[in-house]
Design an enzyme around this catalytic site. Sequence first.
Site, PDB file in Angstrom:
ATOM      1  N   GLU A 246      -6.370  -3.288   2.299  1.00 39.36           N
ATOM      2  CA  GLU A 246      -5.108  -2.883   2.940  1.00 39.36           C
ATOM      3  C   GLU A 246      -4.607  -1.601   2.295  1.00 39.36           C
ATOM      4  OE1 GLU A 246      -2.355  -6.128   2.604  1.00 39.36           O
ATOM      5  OE2 GLU A 246      -3.622  -7.479   3.779  1.00 39.36           O
ATOM      6  N   LYS A 248      -2.313   0.599   0.222  1.00 38.14           N
ATOM      7  CA  LYS A 248      -1.361   0.290  -0.851  1.00 38.14           C
ATOM      8  C   LYS A 248      -0.188   1.245  -0.672  1.00 38.14           C
ATOM      9  CE  LYS A 248      -0.958  -0.519  -5.815  1.00 38.14           C
ATOM     10  NZ  LYS A 248       0.450  -0.217  -5.880  1.00 38.14           N
ATOM     11  N   ARG A 253       8.443  -3.893  -3.361  1.00 35.43           N
ATOM     12  CA  ARG A 253       8.005  -5.152  -2.767  1.00 35.43           C
ATOM     13  C   ARG A 253       9.235  -5.967  -2.400  1.00 35.43           C
ATOM     14  NH1 ARG A 253       3.095  -8.405  -5.414  1.00 35.43           N
ATOM     15  NH2 ARG A 253       2.984 -10.189  -3.997  1.00 35.43           N
ATOM     16  N   ARG A 268      11.106  -7.706  -5.997  1.00 33.09           N
ATOM     17  CA  ARG A 268      10.128  -8.379  -6.844  1.00 33.09           C
ATOM     18  C   ARG A 268      10.796  -8.965  -8.085  1.00 33.09           C
ATOM     19  NH1 ARG A 268       4.910  -5.021  -8.790  1.00 33.09           N
ATOM     20  NH2 ARG A 268       4.578  -6.093 -10.744  1.00 33.09           N
ATOM     21  N   PHE A 340       2.707  -7.936   4.470  1.00 34.50           N
ATOM     22  CA  PHE A 340       1.329  -8.251   4.068  1.00 34.50           C
ATOM     23  C   PHE A 340       1.068  -9.700   3.693  1.00 34.50           C
ATOM     24  CE2 PHE A 340       3.267  -6.178   0.259  1.00 34.50           C
ATOM     25  CZ  PHE A 340       3.220  -7.255  -0.618  1.00 34.50           C
ATOM     26  N   ARG A 415      -1.106 -13.187 -12.262  1.00 30.52           N
ATOM     27  CA  ARG A 415      -2.032 -12.080 -12.043  1.00 30.52           C
ATOM     28  C   ARG A 415      -3.424 -12.690 -12.117  1.00 30.52           C
ATOM     29  NH1 ARG A 415      -0.383  -6.874 -12.457  1.00 30.52           N
ATOM     30  NH2 ARG A 415       1.586  -7.165 -13.545  1.00 30.52           N
ATOM     31  N   LYS A 421      -5.851  -3.821  -7.145  1.00 32.71           N
ATOM     32  CA  LYS A 421      -5.388  -2.515  -6.671  1.00 32.71           C
ATOM     33  C   LYS A 421      -6.425  -1.468  -7.049  1.00 32.71           C
ATOM     34  CE  LYS A 421      -2.424  -2.628 -10.686  1.00 32.71           C
ATOM     35  NZ  LYS A 421      -1.093  -2.702 -11.208  1.00 32.71           N
TER      36      LYS A 421
END
Length: 555
Positions: A246, A248, A253, A268, A340, A415, A421
């Site tokens: 996708e 970035k 966010r 976020r 997303f 994570r 990314k």
Amino acid sequence: MDFSTLIRVYQELEKTSSRLEMASIVSDFLNRVPEGELPIIILFIRGRIFPAWSEKELGIGNKLVIKAISNISGATEATVENRIRETGDTGLAAEKLLVRKAQTTLFSEKLTLGKVYENLDRLTSLTGKGSQEKKISYISELLSFAEPAEARYIVRLILEELRLGVGEGIVKDAVAQAFKVDPKLVEKAYSLSSDLGEVARIAKLEGDEGLRKVTLKTGRPIEVMLAQKIANIEEAIGKFGKTAFEMKYDGARIQIHKEDDRVELYTRRLENVTKQFPEIVKAARENIKAKSAIIEGELVAIKSKKDRHPRPFQDLSRRIKRKYDISEMVKNIPVEINLFDLVFCENENKTNDEFKDRRELLEKIIVETDTFRLADQIITDNLKEAEKFYKNALDLGHEGVMAKNLKAHYQPGSRVGYMYKIKPVMETLDLVIMGATWGEGRRAHWLASFLLAVLDPDTDEFLTIGRMGTGFTDEEFKEMTELLRGEITEQIGKEVKLKPKVIVEVAYEEIQKSPTYASGYALRFPRLVRIRTDKGPDDADTLHRVEEILKGVAA
Ligand code: AMP
């Protein structure tokens, strides 16, 4: 509960910097807190009055507090300001000035936690004419009830400067210890609900079993799943096989919570930004075809609805910060949102579904418009095709691409390597430290925020380019302070000027043009990579190099 009980805990916490000790102090305390007061205590122990996701915020500046201290202590505002300068801390200044008053007061009512909360809560509802005076009177009332030591902490709470070093992690550990529940369940319940007060209450009343039942609900932001870094497209395909790539987008966010007509937006960091983006609220109301949903997307400032070229992050940041004249901002800085992910739909938690299914459902319930759209995506295991997509992302002015595992579930707050990314590597800069600021609270004896500069070889001058204060461990703060102490040439308040001697290697998110600093540029999110004891000021990076990097990245 008497407010003084909490103060004693603050004082105990102030004496230690050990995480374990802090957790055990907080845990002992939580055991003594009646369940009705747990949510407030969980916030106050970290120096917060309201949860991040609440629309309520104090927003009280030093000025009002100075007026209130002056009212109650009888000292002039100038004297209060002097005391603040001497002590470097408005809380300490209040305590010192109120000692005199305490000696002359024969008796006073005992301050309770409930009273402190009530007055602070009232401050949030005051607006318009006469509101400043009312705010001062609520603060003054609290100070008039307070013992001098209590005043110190009330002031720090109001100014959001408690800084005892009690982080979210410590409080989570303390909840698990206090109520003998599984720390992993505390973590999970928190990541789904972001409501530690409620998690603590459930832990106390229902134990592990209650925590297992905590799930998502609209109006309580979820801790988002984070991305890891990966070197290139090939590695991503190597890991995932067929991969969702996708764009970035470089923005903020945002999670959209919809429940019938009610829409809330959170960042976020779980802050409520609903008021700031009425156009997104409206679009969500009209274009999410589900009664209830929690959807994630990247909000980006764009040139115009027709030319969707992304604008620098600082434009979006202006919109996030602005709390008034919103309609003017809507016009001047248009935004779009690129959706997303979907973690909740029609009252069902979707975090255990595979990404492929979540995206499919998202596509089903979204009606796209120019500015309320799905993130551009391709699904492929073909390297050439993916690399073309990546190049196209960069050409369009985006940061890079995200590579996502189609089979992965959504792991809140972690994570975990379900999405990566991929973006061009940012070069670090070697910069000189020109100044610094003494820290506050527990960090009062350390230099805590560092003014960075590049070299201008034409004039041999050092030109400032930003301030760095995050990303340090306690050890690093200490090390920096020891290194720099001998270089102090002047001190005004808490600001010190330094001989340009110490060089640090600094990483950052982006270089931006900025009138704030002498170089004409500012680093966004600078963070310490290492102290370059092997380098001297002559080895610092030059203004020219900054300009080259900027050109290289922009090209
Ligand atoms: P970073 O902030 O560098 O760790 O990169 C991860 C961030 O990229 C996420 O937290 C999102 O804010 C942002 N982002 C932009 N586009 C997307 C996307 N298509 N999918 C997921 N995250 C994205």
